[in-house]
Design an enzyme around this catalytic site. Structure first.
Site, PDB file in Angstrom:
ATOM      1  N   PHE A 187      -1.320  73.696  73.623  1.00  0.00           N
ATOM      2  CA  PHE A 187       0.392  74.029  72.816  1.00  0.00           C
ATOM      3  C   PHE A 187       0.402  74.109  71.221  1.00  0.00           C
ATOM      4  O   PHE A 187       1.104  74.924  70.810  1.00  0.00           O
ATOM      5  CB  PHE A 187       1.331  73.268  73.541  1.00  0.00           C
ATOM      6  CG  PHE A 187       1.634  72.669  72.910  1.00  0.00           C
ATOM      7  CD1 PHE A 187       1.196  70.588  73.271  1.00  0.00           C
ATOM      8  CD2 PHE A 187       2.643  71.672  71.598  1.00  0.00           C
ATOM      9  CE1 PHE A 187       0.981  69.977  72.333  1.00  0.00           C
ATOM     10  CE2 PHE A 187       3.446  70.873  71.565  1.00  0.00           C
ATOM     11  CZ  PHE A 187       2.294  69.532  70.810  1.00  0.00           C
ATOM     12  N   LYS A 188      -0.906  73.621  71.020  1.00  0.00           N
ATOM     13  CA  LYS A 188      -1.095  73.875  69.098  1.00  0.00           C
ATOM     14  C   LYS A 188      -0.949  74.469  68.791  1.00  0.00           C
ATOM     15  O   LYS A 188      -0.832  74.730  67.647  1.00  0.00           O
ATOM     16  CB  LYS A 188      -1.771  72.624  69.071  1.00  0.00           C
ATOM     17  CG  LYS A 188      -1.432  71.260  68.962  1.00  0.00           C
ATOM     18  CD  LYS A 188      -2.237  70.281  68.798  1.00  0.00           C
ATOM     19  CE  LYS A 188      -1.920  68.499  68.666  1.00  0.00           C
ATOM     20  NZ  LYS A 188      -2.117  68.836  71.053  1.00  0.00           N
ATOM     21  N   ASP A 189      -1.479  75.650  69.141  1.00  0.00           N
ATOM     22  CA  ASP A 189      -1.748  77.092  68.858  1.00  0.00           C
ATOM     23  C   ASP A 189      -0.240  77.784  68.387  1.00  0.00           C
ATOM     24  O   ASP A 189       0.141  78.566  67.479  1.00  0.00           O
ATOM     25  CB  ASP A 189      -2.139  78.190  70.170  1.00  0.00           C
ATOM     26  CG  ASP A 189      -3.704  77.662  69.874  1.00  0.00           C
ATOM     27  OD1 ASP A 189      -4.821  77.479  69.149  1.00  0.00           O
ATOM     28  OD2 ASP A 189      -4.634  77.709  71.032  1.00  0.00           O
TER      29      ASP A 189
END
Ligand SMILES: *Cc1c(COP(=O)(O)O)cnc(C)c1O
Length: 462
Positions: free
Chosen positions: A107-109
């Site tokens: 999810f950090k993308d």
């Protein structure tokens, strides 16, 4: 929009300076001076359009709307799913929000693809170059590298503990073929890597000379970009005027779940926020006892949540203290020295009890949930997502609509998934040759002088 520090002593800044500063000069975290009302938008909009609409008030006066729209379009075109963050139904009143369709499968993308582009835009405008230095235990490093690999004005040095991260995680950092990216294997632990980074930031002459900057989750821009998918999930469900939708969030630094709290503050139809922890359960214990007590970190199957303290909690604490920076600074200082932080029953009753639920989850529960999801729905979930699902199961009513955030692709943690299901998840096509691509990294001892020499040779100001 102006930004103030949670500790009340740092200068008030605009968005661009807040972005470049990361941490405030008084050690606090930046938050907007006030919360604008945003509200839900057109369900036919793309994710990139909604991202630009939702973030517009936070960059007002600094980034023109058309520029913001094109940065968002560019950032979210790197996702494999056209919806960017699609929902998948898994039982009655239950959904997974798949946040792992970006380049590095976590999810950090969502935040870092945007942040790399906004960084480059602001630096270009100012004619500046910076050196981003960071330490990673896995996911952050690869997402940050992918976010900045095309930036003309950023050099990036990422330290990782040699031999202590998974092969997929390592290769996602060492196979990026961009001259501005430098992956460094340190002969030490993740804590050693973090200490080296901290020491470089504390050396103010070195920091100034090489224009050091950070992209970790204390940066406001990351929290801001994560707010978007709470809105779009509710819009996809056509639940804007329905009973509120609760979210279950596998949590480490409290960045992701804080974004959910902010989304509600901005007018999103968010119900409860369910905080899932692994055995590193400082938040669950806080929800049970009104007191935060630091203990040591234990390794689990969900390593991106193996943390000692949840640094983004300070932003919520600032609100709980009616935005009194001095009181917040005192509490944090007490926590640093005594390892304990308590809030009053009134604060707890106003800010925590009505909004948050929390549940811890052992590695055994995690594996059992991965098995259950595969047997019941034919869905492979990663261990972090499984922690969120366990929390949903124990904290939500059956008739309460709950979206659990799926924070990583199962192939990123293939060993645990295979152990629980007997099935080894395969990497998406764009990473299919990851295990055969040439690697490029530098090995260094756990030694500050050696690391500083390397950073100086790679720095944006060399
Ligand atoms: C970073 C990470 C988390 C924890 O997110 P926080 O914002 O630190 O709470 C959860 N799952 C995965 C896969 C992550 O990479």
């Amino acid at each position: 929009m102006k930004y103030v520090s949670t500790r009340g002593e740092a200068p008030t800044l605009g968005f661009n300076d807040t972005l470049l500063a990361g941490l405030a000069s008084d050690g606090g975290l930046y938050v907007p001076e006030s919360w604008p009302q945003v509200g839900h938008g057109d369900v036919r909009s793309t994710f990139a359009q909604r991202a630009a609409e939702i973030m517009a008030p936070f960059v007002a006066g600094e980034i023109p709307e058309t520029t913001l729209a094109s940065l968002c379009r560019d950032a979210y075109s790197t996702f494999r799913d056209p919806l960017v963050a699609p929902l998948r139904e898994v039982g009655e009143n239950r959904w997974l929000l798949e946040l792992f369709h970006g380049p590095t499968l976590a999810f950090k993308d969502v935040a870092l693809q945007f942040m790399g582009r906004v960084f480059d835009h602001v630096l270009q405008e100012r004619g500046r170059r910076i050196t981003v230095v960071g330490a990673t235990s896995g996911d952050t490093g690869s997402a940050a590298i992918d976010g900045v690999k095309a930036c003309r004005n950023v050099e990036m040095v990422i330290l990782f503990p040699k031999g202590r991260i998974s092969e997929v995680q390592r290769r996602q950092m060492t196979t990026v073929d961009s001259p501005n990216v430098h992956a460094v294997a340190i002969d030490g632990t993740f804590d050693d890597c973090q200490d080296l980074v901290k020491a470089m930031f504390n050396d103010s002459a070195f920091r100034e000379r090489h224009q050091l900057s950070a992209v970790n989750s204390i940066n406001w821009a990351r929290v801001m970009a994560q707010v978007v998918y709470y809105f779009t999930a509710i819009e996809q469900l056509h639940a804007v005027d329905s009973p509120p939708v609760s979210f279950s969030v596998p949590t480490g630094n409290f960045g992701n779940v804080l974004s959910g709290w902010i989304a509600r503050r901005l007018g999103a139809n968010v119900g409860h926020l369910i905080v899932g922890s692994n055995s590193n359960d400082i938040l669950t214990r806080f929800f049970e006892t009104q007191t935060m007590t630091a203990t040591s970190v234990v390794p689990t199957l969900s390593p991106s949540m193996d943390i000692q303290v949840s640094s983004n909690f300070e932003r919520l604490l600032f609100e709980m203290n009616s935005r009194d920076g001095k009181a917040t600074a005192r509490q944090i200082a007490g926590f640093r020295t005594g390892g304990k932080l308590s809030v009053t029953s009134e604060q707890f009753g106003t800010w925590i009890r009505p909004s948050f639920r929390g549940q811890r989850c052992s590695d055994g529960d995690t594996l059992a949930m991965i098995t259950h999801m595969y047997r019941t729905y034919g869905v492979l979930v990663d261990p972090h997502t499984a922690v969120g699902l366990v929390a949903t199961q124990s904290c939500a009513d059956p008739d309460e609509p709950v979206v659990t955030l799926a924070t990583a692709h199962p192939a990123k943690f293939a060993d645990a998934v295979e152990q629980a299901t007997g099935v080894r998840p395969t990497l998406p096509e764009h990473l299919g040759d990851l295990l055969s691509r040439p690697e490029r990294s530098t090995e260094l001892p756990n030694d500050l002088a050696a690391v500083q020499r390397f950073v100086a040779s790679a720095s944006a100001t060399r």
